[in-house]
Design a protein around this motif. Structure first.
Motif, PDB file in Angstrom:
ATOM      1  N   ASP A 118      -6.821  -1.702  10.400  1.00 37.78           N
ATOM      2  CA  ASP A 118      -7.690  -2.186  11.472  1.00 37.78           C
ATOM      3  C   ASP A 118      -8.512  -1.049  12.083  1.00 37.78           C
ATOM      4  N   ARG A 119      -7.917   0.135  12.192  1.00 39.50           N
ATOM      5  CA  ARG A 119      -8.623   1.271  12.780  1.00 39.50           C
ATOM      6  C   ARG A 119      -9.711   1.820  11.854  1.00 39.50           C
ATOM      7  N   THR A 120      -9.547   1.649  10.546  1.00 38.30           N
ATOM      8  CA  THR A 120     -10.501   2.208   9.584  1.00 38.30           C
ATOM      9  C   THR A 120     -11.364   1.151   8.893  1.00 38.30           C
ATOM     10  N   LYS A 121     -11.326  -0.095   9.392  1.00 42.08           N
ATOM     11  CA  LYS A 121     -11.997  -1.191   8.680  1.00 42.08           C
ATOM     12  C   LYS A 121     -13.516  -1.046   8.613  1.00 42.08           C
ATOM     13  N   ASP A 122     -14.134  -0.260   9.493  1.00 42.79           N
ATOM     14  CA  ASP A 122     -15.585  -0.088   9.464  1.00 42.79           C
ATOM     15  C   ASP A 122     -16.050   0.713   8.250  1.00 42.79           C
ATOM     16  N   VAL A 123     -15.225   1.639   7.772  1.00 43.51           N
ATOM     17  CA  VAL A 123     -15.639   2.503   6.659  1.00 43.51           C
ATOM     18  C   VAL A 123     -14.771   2.336   5.423  1.00 43.51           C
ATOM     19  N   ALA A 124     -13.701   1.534   5.509  1.00 43.91           N
ATOM     20  CA  ALA A 124     -12.749   1.465   4.399  1.00 43.91           C
ATOM     21  C   ALA A 124     -12.552   0.043   3.905  1.00 43.91           C
ATOM     22  N   VAL A 125     -12.188  -0.042   2.643  1.00 43.08           N
ATOM     23  CA  VAL A 125     -11.785  -1.302   2.044  1.00 43.08           C
ATOM     24  C   VAL A 125     -10.436  -1.043   1.358  1.00 43.08           C
ATOM     25  N   VAL A 126      -9.524  -1.992   1.470  1.00 41.60           N
ATOM     26  CA  VAL A 126      -8.189  -1.816   0.892  1.00 41.60           C
ATOM     27  C   VAL A 126      -8.284  -2.055  -0.620  1.00 41.60           C
ATOM     28  N   GLU A 127      -8.004  -1.014  -1.396  1.00 38.64           N
ATOM     29  CA  GLU A 127      -8.026  -1.145  -2.852  1.00 38.64           C
ATOM     30  C   GLU A 127      -6.670  -1.548  -3.396  1.00 38.64           C
ATOM     31  N   LYS A 128      -5.607  -1.087  -2.743  1.00 38.68           N
ATOM     32  CA  LYS A 128      -4.253  -1.448  -3.161  1.00 38.68           C
ATOM     33  C   LYS A 128      -3.467  -1.806  -1.907  1.00 38.68           C
ATOM     34  N   ARG A 129      -2.997  -3.021  -1.863  1.00 37.03           N
ATOM     35  CA  ARG A 129      -2.226  -3.501  -0.713  1.00 37.03           C
ATOM     36  C   ARG A 129      -0.953  -2.663  -0.552  1.00 37.03           C
ATOM     37  N   PRO A 130      -0.383  -2.598   0.658  1.00 36.17           N
ATOM     38  CA  PRO A 130       0.845  -1.831   0.854  1.00 36.17           C
ATOM     39  C   PRO A 130       1.971  -2.353  -0.035  1.00 36.17           C
ATOM     40  N   SER A 131       2.600  -1.445  -0.759  1.00 31.58           N
ATOM     41  CA  SER A 131       3.723  -1.835  -1.617  1.00 31.58           C
ATOM     42  C   SER A 131       4.827  -0.796  -1.489  1.00 31.58           C
ATOM     43  N   LEU A 132       6.042  -1.246  -1.640  1.00 30.34           N
ATOM     44  CA  LEU A 132       7.207  -0.382  -1.481  1.00 30.34           C
ATOM     45  C   LEU A 132       7.587   0.195  -2.841  1.00 30.34           C
ATOM     46  N   GLU A 133       7.628   1.514  -2.924  1.00 30.16           N
ATOM     47  CA  GLU A 133       8.035   2.213  -4.140  1.00 30.16           C
ATOM     48  C   GLU A 133       9.164   3.162  -3.761  1.00 30.16           C
ATOM     49  N   GLY A 134      10.377   2.721  -3.968  1.00 27.67           N
ATOM     50  CA  GLY A 134      11.530   3.517  -3.551  1.00 27.67           C
ATOM     51  C   GLY A 134      11.613   3.544  -2.043  1.00 27.67           C
ATOM     52  N   ILE A 141       3.249   2.582   0.053  1.00 28.50           N
ATOM     53  CA  ILE A 141       1.981   3.217  -0.301  1.00 28.50           C
ATOM     54  C   ILE A 141       0.858   2.189  -0.282  1.00 28.50           C
ATOM     55  N   MET A 142      -0.299   2.625   0.225  1.00 29.93           N
ATOM     56  CA  MET A 142      -1.504   1.804   0.242  1.00 29.93           C
ATOM     57  C   MET A 142      -2.687   2.726  -0.084  1.00 29.93           C
ATOM     58  N   ILE A 143      -3.692   2.201  -0.782  1.00 28.64           N
ATOM     59  CA  ILE A 143      -4.869   3.004  -1.125  1.00 28.64           C
ATOM     60  C   ILE A 143      -6.104   2.372  -0.477  1.00 28.64           C
ATOM     61  N   LEU A 144      -6.865   3.203   0.219  1.00 22.11           N
ATOM     62  CA  LEU A 144      -8.127   2.777   0.830  1.00 22.11           C
ATOM     63  C   LEU A 144      -9.279   3.461   0.111  1.00 22.11           C
ATOM     64  N   GLY A 145     -10.358   2.718  -0.089  1.00 21.09           N
ATOM     65  CA  GLY A 145     -11.547   3.280  -0.714  1.00 21.09           C
ATOM     66  C   GLY A 145     -12.722   3.174   0.248  1.00 21.09           C
ATOM     67  N   PRO A 146     -13.758   3.993   0.031  1.00 15.85           N
ATOM     68  CA  PRO A 146     -14.930   3.907   0.908  1.00 15.85           C
ATOM     69  C   PRO A 146     -15.644   2.580   0.721  1.00 15.85           C
TER      70      PRO A 146
END
Length: 183
Positions: A137-153, A157-162
């Motif tokens: 929500d804080r970065t929604k003006d400049v970011a798009v979620v490329e990988k939704r939050p997922s639990l790995e161990g 982890i989540m990945i944001l792209g410009p």
């Protein structure tokens, strides 16, 4: 394969200007290349008979290397920067991390947002999910979620792209209407 490396009995020859010279014995094709001061280069080895072309091979290799250098120069390297959060992060820390992430995203980099759960925190992953959603929500003006939050161990982890700056069809029409009015 070039010049004497060509071991086929007959080859189809294409001239330096692109004209078909026909099927010739390899020796005759080599003589033609030598007379013209060019190389005989096999360009289609699997054809029957193989196709060879008269060309300046060194010049061809130089131009090919030049094109590859130009392509490498024009490509944009996107690096992935990481922002680490925790499930119990405070408000000011989130603001600082979000500011850094926005700076990375505006620079054209991707941002990997990670939360490491320590000890018994792993039983409350929903808290980490809330922190991640707040960060989005804080970065929604400049970011798009490329990988939704997922639990790995023990890491979420989540990945944001410009965000791409492509105007929507409706925006183009509005921009076109406002441009003449400004003049």
């Amino acid at each position: 394969m070039i010049n004497e490396e060509i071991r086929d009995r007959e080859v189809r020859v294409i001239g330096a200007d692109g004209a078909q010279l026909g099927v010739l014995p390899t020796q005759r094709a080599l003589e033609l290349a030598e007379e013209a001061g060019l190389d005989l280069v096999k360009i289609v080895p699997n054809a029957q008979p193989p196709v060879c072309k008269l060309m300046d091979y060194d010049k061809h290799r130089y131009e090919q290397a030049k094109r590859e250098r130009e392509m490498r120069k024009n490509q944009k390297v996107i690096s992935v920067k990481e922002v680490q959060l925790s499930a119990t992060i405070e408000e000011n820390d989130v603001q600082t991390k979000a500011k850094n992430a926005i700076k990375f995203l505006q620079g054209g980099d991707k941002v990997k947002v990670s939360i490491r759960f320590r000890g018994r925190q792993i039983t409350h992953t929903e808290i980490g999910l809330k922190v991640m959603q707040d960060f989005v929500d804080r970065t929604k003006d400049v970011a798009v979620v490329e990988k939704r939050p997922s639990l790995e161990g023990r890491h979420m982890i989540m990945i944001l792209g410009p965000k791409a700056d492509k105007p929507v069809k409706g925006d183009k029409a509005k921009a076109a209407q406002s441009a003449p009015a400004a003049e």
